[in-house]
Design a protein around this motif. Structure first.
Motif, PDB file in Angstrom:
ATOM      1  N   LEU A 126      48.132  22.403  16.975  1.00  0.00           N
ATOM      2  CA  LEU A 126      48.801  23.122  15.883  1.00  0.00           C
ATOM      3  C   LEU A 126      47.784  23.718  14.914  1.00  0.00           C
ATOM      4  CD1 LEU A 126      51.770  20.695  15.081  1.00  0.00           C
ATOM      5  CD2 LEU A 126      51.865  22.869  16.300  1.00  0.00           C
ATOM      6  N   ALA A 127      46.725  22.965  14.617  1.00  0.00           N
ATOM      7  CA  ALA A 127      45.715  23.469  13.677  1.00  0.00           C
ATOM      8  C   ALA A 127      45.030  24.717  14.212  1.00  0.00           C
ATOM      9  CB  ALA A 127      44.685  22.380  13.392  1.00  0.00           C
ATOM     10  N   PHE A 128      44.885  24.802  15.515  1.00  0.00           N
ATOM     11  CA  PHE A 128      44.236  25.971  16.107  1.00  0.00           C
ATOM     12  C   PHE A 128      45.150  27.201  16.110  1.00  0.00           C
ATOM     13  CE2 PHE A 128      40.155  25.083  18.493  1.00  0.00           C
ATOM     14  CZ  PHE A 128      39.824  23.975  17.732  1.00  0.00           C
ATOM     15  N   GLN A 129      46.382  27.061  15.601  1.00  0.00           N
ATOM     16  CA  GLN A 129      47.283  28.204  15.467  1.00  0.00           C
ATOM     17  C   GLN A 129      47.086  28.947  14.147  1.00  0.00           C
ATOM     18  OE1 GLN A 129      49.245  28.996  18.176  1.00  0.00           O
ATOM     19  NE2 GLN A 129      48.120  27.261  19.051  1.00  0.00           N
ATOM     20  N   VAL A 130      46.087  28.560  13.372  1.00  0.00           N
ATOM     21  CA  VAL A 130      45.842  29.197  12.072  1.00  0.00           C
ATOM     22  C   VAL A 130      45.726  30.715  12.199  1.00  0.00           C
ATOM     23  CG1 VAL A 130      44.156  29.440  10.192  1.00  0.00           C
ATOM     24  CG2 VAL A 130      44.864  27.167  10.949  1.00  0.00           C
ATOM     25  N   ILE A 182      47.888  36.162  11.053  1.00  0.00           N
ATOM     26  CA  ILE A 182      48.268  37.472  11.575  1.00  0.00           C
ATOM     27  C   ILE A 182      49.734  37.773  11.273  1.00  0.00           C
ATOM     28  CG2 ILE A 182      48.610  38.796  13.697  1.00  0.00           C
ATOM     29  CD1 ILE A 182      46.142  37.319  14.830  1.00  0.00           C
ATOM     30  N   LEU A 183      50.610  36.789  11.468  1.00  0.00           N
ATOM     31  CA  LEU A 183      52.038  36.998  11.201  1.00  0.00           C
ATOM     32  C   LEU A 183      52.304  37.244   9.717  1.00  0.00           C
ATOM     33  CD1 LEU A 183      53.696  34.348  13.550  1.00  0.00           C
ATOM     34  CD2 LEU A 183      53.729  36.830  13.797  1.00  0.00           C
ATOM     35  N   LEU A 184      51.626  36.506   8.856  1.00  0.00           N
ATOM     36  CA  LEU A 184      51.805  36.700   7.415  1.00  0.00           C
ATOM     37  C   LEU A 184      51.453  38.123   7.007  1.00  0.00           C
ATOM     38  CD1 LEU A 184      50.388  33.363   5.942  1.00  0.00           C
ATOM     39  CD2 LEU A 184      52.774  34.080   6.012  1.00  0.00           C
ATOM     40  N   VAL A 185      50.384  38.649   7.576  1.00  0.00           N
ATOM     41  CA  VAL A 185      49.965  40.014   7.257  1.00  0.00           C
ATOM     42  C   VAL A 185      50.897  41.026   7.905  1.00  0.00           C
ATOM     43  CG1 VAL A 185      48.117  41.722   7.526  1.00  0.00           C
ATOM     44  CG2 VAL A 185      47.557  39.363   6.924  1.00  0.00           C
ATOM     45  N   ILE A 207      45.797  41.221   3.121  1.00  0.00           N
ATOM     46  CA  ILE A 207      44.519  40.688   3.587  1.00  0.00           C
ATOM     47  C   ILE A 207      43.604  40.355   2.415  1.00  0.00           C
ATOM     48  CG2 ILE A 207      42.416  41.252   4.876  1.00  0.00           C
ATOM     49  CD1 ILE A 207      44.091  42.756   6.857  1.00  0.00           C
ATOM     50  N   ASP A 208      43.613  41.174   1.383  1.00  0.00           N
ATOM     51  CA  ASP A 208      42.767  40.909   0.212  1.00  0.00           C
ATOM     52  C   ASP A 208      43.118  39.570  -0.442  1.00  0.00           C
ATOM     53  OD1 ASP A 208      41.403  43.250   0.598  1.00  0.00           O
ATOM     54  OD2 ASP A 208      42.656  44.420  -0.780  1.00  0.00           O
ATOM     55  N   LYS A 209      44.405  39.242  -0.469  1.00  0.00           N
ATOM     56  CA  LYS A 209      44.822  37.969  -1.059  1.00  0.00           C
ATOM     57  C   LYS A 209      44.395  36.794  -0.180  1.00  0.00           C
ATOM     58  CE  LYS A 209      48.756  39.722  -3.729  1.00  0.00           C
ATOM     59  NZ  LYS A 209      50.211  39.629  -3.970  1.00  0.00           N
ATOM     60  N   LEU A 210      44.422  36.989   1.130  1.00  0.00           N
ATOM     61  CA  LEU A 210      43.956  35.939   2.029  1.00  0.00           C
ATOM     62  C   LEU A 210      42.464  35.688   1.834  1.00  0.00           C
ATOM     63  CD1 LEU A 210      45.841  36.905   5.306  1.00  0.00           C
ATOM     64  CD2 LEU A 210      46.232  34.870   3.920  1.00  0.00           C
ATOM     65  N   LYS A 211      41.713  36.754   1.628  1.00  0.00           N
ATOM     66  CA  LYS A 211      40.281  36.599   1.373  1.00  0.00           C
ATOM     67  C   LYS A 211      40.043  35.867   0.054  1.00  0.00           C
ATOM     68  CE  LYS A 211      38.847  40.697   3.981  1.00  0.00           C
ATOM     69  NZ  LYS A 211      38.223  42.049   3.892  1.00  0.00           N
ATOM     70  N   ALA A 212      40.859  36.182  -0.966  1.00  0.00           N
ATOM     71  CA  ALA A 212      40.717  35.513  -2.260  1.00  0.00           C
ATOM     72  C   ALA A 212      41.125  34.043  -2.188  1.00  0.00           C
ATOM     73  CB  ALA A 212      41.559  36.233  -3.313  1.00  0.00           C
ATOM     74  N   PHE A 213      42.003  33.714  -1.223  1.00  0.00           N
ATOM     75  CA  PHE A 213      42.493  32.341  -1.055  1.00  0.00           C
ATOM     76  C   PHE A 213      41.533  31.488  -0.234  1.00  0.00           C
ATOM     77  CE2 PHE A 213      45.336  29.156   0.987  1.00  0.00           C
ATOM     78  CZ  PHE A 213      45.855  28.580  -0.158  1.00  0.00           C
ATOM     79  N   ARG A 214      40.447  32.079   0.223  1.00  0.00           N
ATOM     80  CA  ARG A 214      39.521  31.422   1.136  1.00  0.00           C
ATOM     81  C   ARG A 214      39.036  30.066   0.613  1.00  0.00           C
ATOM     82  NH1 ARG A 214      36.089  35.418   1.647  1.00  0.00           N
ATOM     83  NH2 ARG A 214      36.766  36.175   3.686  1.00  0.00           N
ATOM     84  N   TYR A 247      40.497  30.435  10.294  1.00  0.00           N
ATOM     85  CA  TYR A 247      41.083  31.200   9.182  1.00  0.00           C
ATOM     86  C   TYR A 247      40.356  32.535   9.041  1.00  0.00           C
ATOM     87  CZ  TYR A 247      42.787  32.188   4.436  1.00  0.00           C
ATOM     88  OH  TYR A 247      43.361  32.768   3.332  1.00  0.00           O
ATOM     89  N   GLU A 248      39.032  32.492   9.137  1.00  0.00           N
ATOM     90  CA  GLU A 248      38.242  33.721   9.058  1.00  0.00           C
ATOM     91  C   GLU A 248      38.537  34.627  10.255  1.00  0.00           C
ATOM     92  OE1 GLU A 248      36.444  34.618   6.534  1.00  0.00           O
ATOM     93  OE2 GLU A 248      36.772  32.725   5.454  1.00  0.00           O
ATOM     94  N   ILE A 249      38.646  34.019  11.441  1.00  0.00           N
ATOM     95  CA  ILE A 249      38.988  34.803  12.628  1.00  0.00           C
ATOM     96  C   ILE A 249      40.367  35.443  12.472  1.00  0.00           C
ATOM     97  CG2 ILE A 249      39.507  34.633  15.098  1.00  0.00           C
ATOM     98  CD1 ILE A 249      37.354  32.461  15.275  1.00  0.00           C
ATOM     99  N   GLY A 250      41.301  34.694  11.881  1.00  0.00           N
ATOM    100  CA  GLY A 250      42.644  35.219  11.651  1.00  0.00           C
ATOM    101  C   GLY A 250      42.637  36.426  10.724  1.00  0.00           C
ATOM    102  N   ILE A 251      41.817  36.392   9.692  1.00  0.00           N
ATOM    103  CA  ILE A 251      41.722  37.528   8.762  1.00  0.00           C
ATOM    104  C   ILE A 251      41.190  38.758   9.490  1.00  0.00           C
ATOM    105  CG2 ILE A 251      40.516  38.398   6.726  1.00  0.00           C
ATOM    106  CD1 ILE A 251      40.638  35.599   5.555  1.00  0.00           C
ATOM    107  N   ILE A 252      40.143  38.554  10.315  1.00  0.00           N
ATOM    108  CA  ILE A 252      39.575  39.675  11.068  1.00  0.00           C
ATOM    109  C   ILE A 252      40.598  40.235  12.063  1.00  0.00           C
ATOM    110  CG2 ILE A 252      37.782  40.332  12.708  1.00  0.00           C
ATOM    111  CD1 ILE A 252      35.998  38.174  11.404  1.00  0.00           C
TER     112      ILE A 252
END
Length: 267
Positions: free
Chosen positions: A179-183, A188-191, A198-205, A238-243
């Protein structure tokens, strides 16, 4: 998926089905999934069999047990129940791509063509990530975790774990890491659904790093090594998900623009 490009001719128009027909389709897909699990059960029962599966999952802890020591079965029914539990667990994992395909086949008729292009790779990407999480547990986490724990075992104590508790422990780790590897999928779905930018996800890092270590502390055994082994991959994923979300978003926008231009030229 929620958003789709405006069109005079809706490609899904007239494809609506009665609610009862949806239930029948859902029943069929569930039955197909069960049939796939049964086939996997039969194949795995033939080879490598319950004994082979238990030997495989017990390999990490055997390396840290005294020579000739074996896992013990404390419960009366453990010698019968545990192999069946391991066989069922392996069958579900083996049939996971088939199960994911049935999920895809159920929702595909209600998706637009550009949504199908997005959803199909996402489903199989999620399956690959789940396998990666479980493989990471089996090949990396377990042996190091047991080695760390065995270092604290007093010399006068014989480390002979119960097979039932061992299987339950690693099963919970398989689920937690799978489940953790589904990050990346969640990101991707949230975006894609427009819930988060995406900018908010980066700020939430920074907050996510703290959250990852909190989750790891809750779902893993109380040793630092296994907690770090879960938290660090979550942060990287999480970083891979943002990319990946940026890539999916860019391709989706390009596809929508091309479709809008083709509709304008044809009208």
């Amino acid at each position: 998926m929620a958003d789709h490009p405006p069109s005079k001719d809706d490609e899904l128009a007239g494809t609506e089905q009665p609610f009862v027909q949806h239930l029948v389709e859902l029943r069929d897909r569930l039955l197909y999934s069960i049939y796939g699990i049964i086939v996997a059960l039969i194949l795995l029962a033939i080879w490598p069999g319950p004994d082979g599966l238990i030997d495989f999952i017990a390999t990490p802890i055997k390396h840290h047990m005294p020579p000739g020591a074996k896992l013990i079965a404390v419960g009366v029914f453990s010698p019968f129940i545990v192999p069946l539990k391991v066989l069922a667990m392996a069958a579900v994992l083996f049939a996971l791509p088939w199960i994911m395909y049935q999920l895809w086949a159920f929702v595909a008729p209600g998706l637009y063509s550009h949504e199908k292009k997005f959803a199909l790779p996402l489903i199989f990407f999620g399956s690959a990530l789940a396998y990666s999480g479980i493989a990471f547990v089996q090949l990396f986490v377990l042996e190091r975790m047991f080695g760390f724990i065995q270092n604290f075992t007093p010399a006068s104590v014989a480390a002979t774990p119960d097979i039932s508790s061992y299987v339950e422990a690693i099963l919970s780790l398989y689920i937690a890491f799978g489940l953790a590897f589904q990050v990346p999928i969640v990101v991707i779905l949230l975006v894609r659904l427009g819930i988060v930018e995406i900018d908010k996800l980066k700020a939430f890092r920074g907050y996510f790093i703290v959250l990852a270590f909190v989750i790891a502390a809750v779902v893993t055994p109380p040793d630092v090594l296994s907690q770090i082994s879960l938290a660090v991959p979550m942060v990287l994923l999480y970083e891979i998900g943002i990319i990946a979300a940026g890539w999916f978003q860019k391709n989706a926008q390009k596809s929508e623009q091309e479709q809008a231009e083709s509709e304008k030229s044809s009208s």
